[in-house]
Design a protein around this motif. Structure first.
Motif, PDB file in Angstrom:
ATOM      1  N   ARG A 123      10.920  35.341  66.834  1.00  0.00           N
ATOM      2  CA  ARG A 123       9.687  34.658  66.413  1.00  0.00           C
ATOM      3  C   ARG A 123       8.616  34.798  67.487  1.00  0.00           C
ATOM      4  O   ARG A 123       8.926  34.917  68.674  1.00  0.00           O
ATOM      5  CB  ARG A 123       9.958  33.165  66.174  1.00  0.00           C
ATOM      6  N   LEU A 124       7.375  34.731  67.031  1.00  0.00           N
ATOM      7  CA  LEU A 124       6.243  34.832  67.948  1.00  0.00           C
ATOM      8  C   LEU A 124       5.256  33.711  67.637  1.00  0.00           C
ATOM      9  O   LEU A 124       4.725  33.629  66.531  1.00  0.00           O
ATOM     10  CB  LEU A 124       5.565  36.197  67.783  1.00  0.00           C
ATOM     11  N   LEU A 125       5.050  32.831  68.627  1.00  0.00           N
ATOM     12  CA  LEU A 125       4.013  31.798  68.516  1.00  0.00           C
ATOM     13  C   LEU A 125       2.707  32.412  69.006  1.00  0.00           C
ATOM     14  O   LEU A 125       2.679  33.016  70.088  1.00  0.00           O
ATOM     15  CB  LEU A 125       4.356  30.615  69.420  1.00  0.00           C
ATOM     16  N   VAL A 126       1.635  32.261  68.251  1.00  0.00           N
ATOM     17  CA  VAL A 126       0.328  32.789  68.660  1.00  0.00           C
ATOM     18  C   VAL A 126      -0.682  31.646  68.604  1.00  0.00           C
ATOM     19  O   VAL A 126      -0.854  31.007  67.553  1.00  0.00           O
ATOM     20  CB  VAL A 126      -0.121  33.954  67.748  1.00  0.00           C
ATOM     21  N   LEU A 127      -1.344  31.383  69.744  1.00  0.00           N
ATOM     22  CA  LEU A 127      -2.330  30.306  69.813  1.00  0.00           C
ATOM     23  C   LEU A 127      -3.657  30.869  70.288  1.00  0.00           C
ATOM     24  O   LEU A 127      -3.702  31.651  71.251  1.00  0.00           O
ATOM     25  CB  LEU A 127      -1.894  29.222  70.817  1.00  0.00           C
ATOM     26  N   ASN A 128      -4.740  30.486  69.621  1.00  0.00           N
ATOM     27  CA  ASN A 128      -6.070  30.773  70.155  1.00  0.00           C
ATOM     28  C   ASN A 128      -6.371  29.764  71.248  1.00  0.00           C
ATOM     29  O   ASN A 128      -6.211  28.560  71.049  1.00  0.00           O
ATOM     30  CB  ASN A 128      -7.119  30.680  69.045  1.00  0.00           C
ATOM     31  N   ALA A 129      -6.825  30.252  72.410  1.00  0.00           N
ATOM     32  CA  ALA A 129      -7.041  29.351  73.544  1.00  0.00           C
ATOM     33  C   ALA A 129      -8.182  28.368  73.304  1.00  0.00           C
ATOM     34  O   ALA A 129      -8.199  27.289  73.884  1.00  0.00           O
ATOM     35  CB  ALA A 129      -7.317  30.163  74.806  1.00  0.00           C
ATOM     36  N   ASP A 130      -9.142  28.731  72.444  1.00  0.00           N
ATOM     37  CA  ASP A 130     -10.318  27.861  72.281  1.00  0.00           C
ATOM     38  C   ASP A 130     -10.144  26.839  71.158  1.00  0.00           C
ATOM     39  O   ASP A 130     -11.087  26.501  70.443  1.00  0.00           O
ATOM     40  CB  ASP A 130     -11.588  28.697  72.051  1.00  0.00           C
ATOM     41  N   VAL A 131      -8.919  26.333  71.032  1.00  0.00           N
ATOM     42  CA  VAL A 131      -8.603  25.331  70.023  1.00  0.00           C
ATOM     43  C   VAL A 131      -8.166  24.060  70.735  1.00  0.00           C
ATOM     44  O   VAL A 131      -7.414  24.117  71.704  1.00  0.00           O
ATOM     45  CB  VAL A 131      -7.473  25.853  69.094  1.00  0.00           C
ATOM     46  N   ARG A 142      10.196  23.842  62.614  1.00  0.00           N
ATOM     47  CA  ARG A 142      11.115  23.276  61.617  1.00  0.00           C
ATOM     48  C   ARG A 142      10.800  23.797  60.217  1.00  0.00           C
ATOM     49  O   ARG A 142      11.703  24.147  59.454  1.00  0.00           O
ATOM     50  CB  ARG A 142      11.060  21.737  61.650  1.00  0.00           C
ATOM     51  N   LEU A 143       9.511  23.871  59.886  1.00  0.00           N
ATOM     52  CA  LEU A 143       9.103  24.393  58.574  1.00  0.00           C
ATOM     53  C   LEU A 143       9.511  25.865  58.442  1.00  0.00           C
ATOM     54  O   LEU A 143       9.987  26.299  57.389  1.00  0.00           O
ATOM     55  CB  LEU A 143       7.589  24.236  58.400  1.00  0.00           C
ATOM     56  N   PHE A 144       9.344  26.605  59.522  1.00  0.00           N
ATOM     57  CA  PHE A 144       9.698  28.028  59.554  1.00  0.00           C
ATOM     58  C   PHE A 144      11.180  28.220  59.214  1.00  0.00           C
ATOM     59  O   PHE A 144      11.539  29.064  58.388  1.00  0.00           O
ATOM     60  CB  PHE A 144       9.389  28.565  60.952  1.00  0.00           C
ATOM     61  N   GLU A 145      12.031  27.404  59.851  1.00  0.00           N
ATOM     62  CA  GLU A 145      13.481  27.493  59.611  1.00  0.00           C
ATOM     63  C   GLU A 145      13.836  27.057  58.195  1.00  0.00           C
ATOM     64  O   GLU A 145      14.592  27.720  57.485  1.00  0.00           O
ATOM     65  CB  GLU A 145      14.236  26.601  60.619  1.00  0.00           C
ATOM     66  N   GLU A 146      13.266  25.936  57.816  1.00  0.00           N
ATOM     67  CA  GLU A 146      13.582  25.328  56.503  1.00  0.00           C
ATOM     68  C   GLU A 146      13.247  26.273  55.347  1.00  0.00           C
ATOM     69  O   GLU A 146      13.971  26.371  54.363  1.00  0.00           O
ATOM     70  CB  GLU A 146      12.738  24.047  56.415  1.00  0.00           C
ATOM     71  N   LYS A 147      12.135  27.006  55.474  1.00  0.00           N
ATOM     72  CA  LYS A 147      11.666  27.871  54.383  1.00  0.00           C
ATOM     73  C   LYS A 147      12.107  29.322  54.550  1.00  0.00           C
ATOM     74  O   LYS A 147      11.773  30.155  53.713  1.00  0.00           O
ATOM     75  CB  LYS A 147      10.127  27.820  54.308  1.00  0.00           C
ATOM     76  N   ASP A 148      12.803  29.627  55.676  1.00  0.00           N
ATOM     77  CA  ASP A 148      13.128  31.025  55.993  1.00  0.00           C
ATOM     78  C   ASP A 148      11.851  31.868  55.897  1.00  0.00           C
ATOM     79  O   ASP A 148      11.778  32.871  55.192  1.00  0.00           O
ATOM     80  CB  ASP A 148      14.213  31.554  55.039  1.00  0.00           C
ATOM     81  N   LEU A 199       2.894  30.927  63.705  1.00  0.00           N
ATOM     82  CA  LEU A 199       4.276  31.274  64.057  1.00  0.00           C
ATOM     83  C   LEU A 199       4.691  32.410  63.127  1.00  0.00           C
ATOM     84  O   LEU A 199       4.634  32.264  61.907  1.00  0.00           O
ATOM     85  CB  LEU A 199       5.192  30.058  63.881  1.00  0.00           C
ATOM     86  N   PHE A 200       5.049  33.548  63.713  1.00  0.00           N
ATOM     87  CA  PHE A 200       5.393  34.732  62.926  1.00  0.00           C
ATOM     88  C   PHE A 200       6.831  35.174  63.186  1.00  0.00           C
ATOM     89  O   PHE A 200       7.335  35.037  64.301  1.00  0.00           O
ATOM     90  CB  PHE A 200       4.491  35.922  63.300  1.00  0.00           C
ATOM     91  N   ARG A 265       6.330  34.293  51.471  1.00  0.00           N
ATOM     92  CA  ARG A 265       7.071  33.649  52.564  1.00  0.00           C
ATOM     93  C   ARG A 265       6.125  33.231  53.692  1.00  0.00           C
ATOM     94  O   ARG A 265       6.466  33.218  54.861  1.00  0.00           O
ATOM     95  CB  ARG A 265       8.166  34.573  53.084  1.00  0.00           C
ATOM     96  N   PHE A 266       4.895  32.896  53.277  1.00  0.00           N
ATOM     97  CA  PHE A 266       3.849  32.462  54.207  1.00  0.00           C
ATOM     98  C   PHE A 266       3.570  30.993  53.888  1.00  0.00           C
ATOM     99  O   PHE A 266       3.236  30.652  52.751  1.00  0.00           O
ATOM    100  CB  PHE A 266       2.610  33.348  53.987  1.00  0.00           C
TER     101      PHE A 266
END
Length: 440
Positions: A123-131, A142-148, A199-200, A265-266
């Protein structure tokens, strides 16, 4: 590439990696005059650089061991920050990956895909710094796991009339599946918007970017890629694989997310907590307030204890000197070595290091730049931003003006001078009252 050596006991096989997208110098024009002296990601909000708030959230995700900052600032810009952050978060390996030019939010990921995929993260977490937000990364996991899932996006609700300024998400309220995604649509489609946190699944995101590049290169001689942010890029696409490599300027928002919505699956995690972008310099003030309020709720020891003259939340750097008769707060950050004189009043403001607010001065809804001076009985003030507003400009006498007053570095405001709704570039002396102006 700038990095701090990884400690022996780190697990390089961690199944999640994180990327924080920090942008680069040419994109910071809306953050002027502050970005003239400090790169936006390192500007201090609530006592810490903007990027520190992102990193702190990532550090709480148990299986993240490596964080990559991706942008096109010079390597030297983040060297000290990475050194300090590596001490504060010893479990993280923090690297800076420098793009050779502005590649866009997806282009940067794709360019550094080999470094990101090293160790085979799932998995890859991607965050924009200006948020600015509470970064509910655990909920997204948790949502990622639950929904595959293949992808999870963080979303929030805004008013219908501002939604079209953002990426809009149409989702199934029951399953949380993203049905449709449009970046800055021309007409209203949804008030659920993209927060710039993702989260990808690594096995899905890189092929999705690759196919977007391939699509791009099949178009006849595309010479420029228009952008609302003036992202300068030019390339000639002719259709072969080599040109596909050159055509790396891609944005997640415009080029990738709408395709992911077709995958079934998004999913979207909708946050009910605070969120806003830190785009313009003025938006640092509401972001400062949101982070201070969060720290106050969490009973952070960094904040100054409430008293007759401290209306919480207030952050005062340990090296600052504040007269006991000065009244501060709410939502005030006082930087290193700042001097606040007797009877001064500071509210909803950021006062940056080495500046001085003299006795009986009043500073509200403002940013006081580094080493600036506000004279005795002077008033430096902006206009309060309505709660829930995502704009920091207002209309006064038919003219759009900055609602937050900003003094750049080493500005001086004379005794008894009033400065209202102004942006003042560095090294200016204000000896007369001024309002609704940009002072060059």
């Amino acid at each position: 590439m700038l990095h701090i050596p990884m400690r022996e006991n780190h697990n390089s096989q961690a199944s999640t990696k994180a990327v924080i997208l920090v942008g680069g110098p040419s994109r910071g024009t809306r953050f002027r005059p502050l970005s003239l002296d400090v790169p936006k990601p390192l500007f201090e909000v609530a006592g810490h650089p903007i990027i520190h708030h992102c990193l702190k959230a990532v550090a709480k995700v148990p299986d993240v061991r490596e964080v990559m900052l991706v942008g096109y600032y010079d390597e030297s810009v983040f060297r000290d920050f990475i050194k300090d952050a590596s001490k504060e978060f010893p479990q993280l390996r923090i690297l800076y990956l420098r793009e050779y030019t502005a590649l866009g939010t997806a282009g940067g990921l794709y360019h550094f895909r080999d470094a990101i995929l090293k160790g085979k993260p799932e998995r890859l977490l991607v965050l924009n710094a200006d948020v600015c937000c509470s970064f509910p990364l655990g909920d997204m996991m948790r949502l990622f796991e639950e929904k595959d899932a293949e992808a999870v996006i963080l979303g929030t609700r805004v008013s219908n009339d501002t939604a079209t300024n953002f990426g809009c998400i149409v989702s199934d309220s029951h399953t949380k599946r993203v049905l449709h995604y449009v970046e800055k649509p021309e007409s209203h489609i949804s008030n659920l918007i993209n927060c710039g946190v993702y989260l990808f699944a690594t096995e899905c995101i890189f092929p999705a970017i690759r196919s977007a590049i391939k699509r791009r290169t099949t178009r006849p001689r595309l010479l420029s890629y228009p952008s609302s942010d003036n992202l300068e890029s030019s390339f000639v696409a002719t259709g072969d694989d080599e040109d596909a490599e050159k055509s790396e300027v891609l944005r997640l928002e415009q080029d990738i997310l709408s395709d992911l919505a077709d995958s079934n699956r998004f999913f979207v995690h909708e946050t009910k907590d605070f969120w806003r972008q830190i785009k313009s310099a003025g938006s640092a003030v509401p972001a400062n307030a949101l982070y201070l309020q969060k720290a106050f709720q969490a009973e952070s020891p960094e904040l100054t204890a409430p008293s007759a003259t401290i209306v919480p939340p207030v952050y005062i750097h340990p090296t600052a000197s504040v007269d006991p008769t000065a009244k501060l707060g709410p939502n005030v950050s006082i930087g290193p070595r700042v001097v606040v004189g007797a009877g001064a009043r500071v509210k909803d403001s950021i006062v940056l290091e080495d500046s001085e607010i003299r006795h009986d001065a009043c500073v509200m809804h403002s940013i006081i730049g580094w080493s600036s001076r506000v004279g005795a009985w002077a008033r430096v003030e902006g206009t309060p931003i309505p709660v829930g507003s995502h704009s920091t400009s207002i209309v006064k006498q038919g003219i759009k003006v900055q609602s937050i007053t900003i003094l750049g570095k080493e500005c001086g405001v004379g005794d008894e001078v009033r400065v209202q709704n102004c942006v003042c570039l560095p090294y200016k002396e204000l000896k007369r009252d001024v309002s609704n102006e940009v002072i060059m």
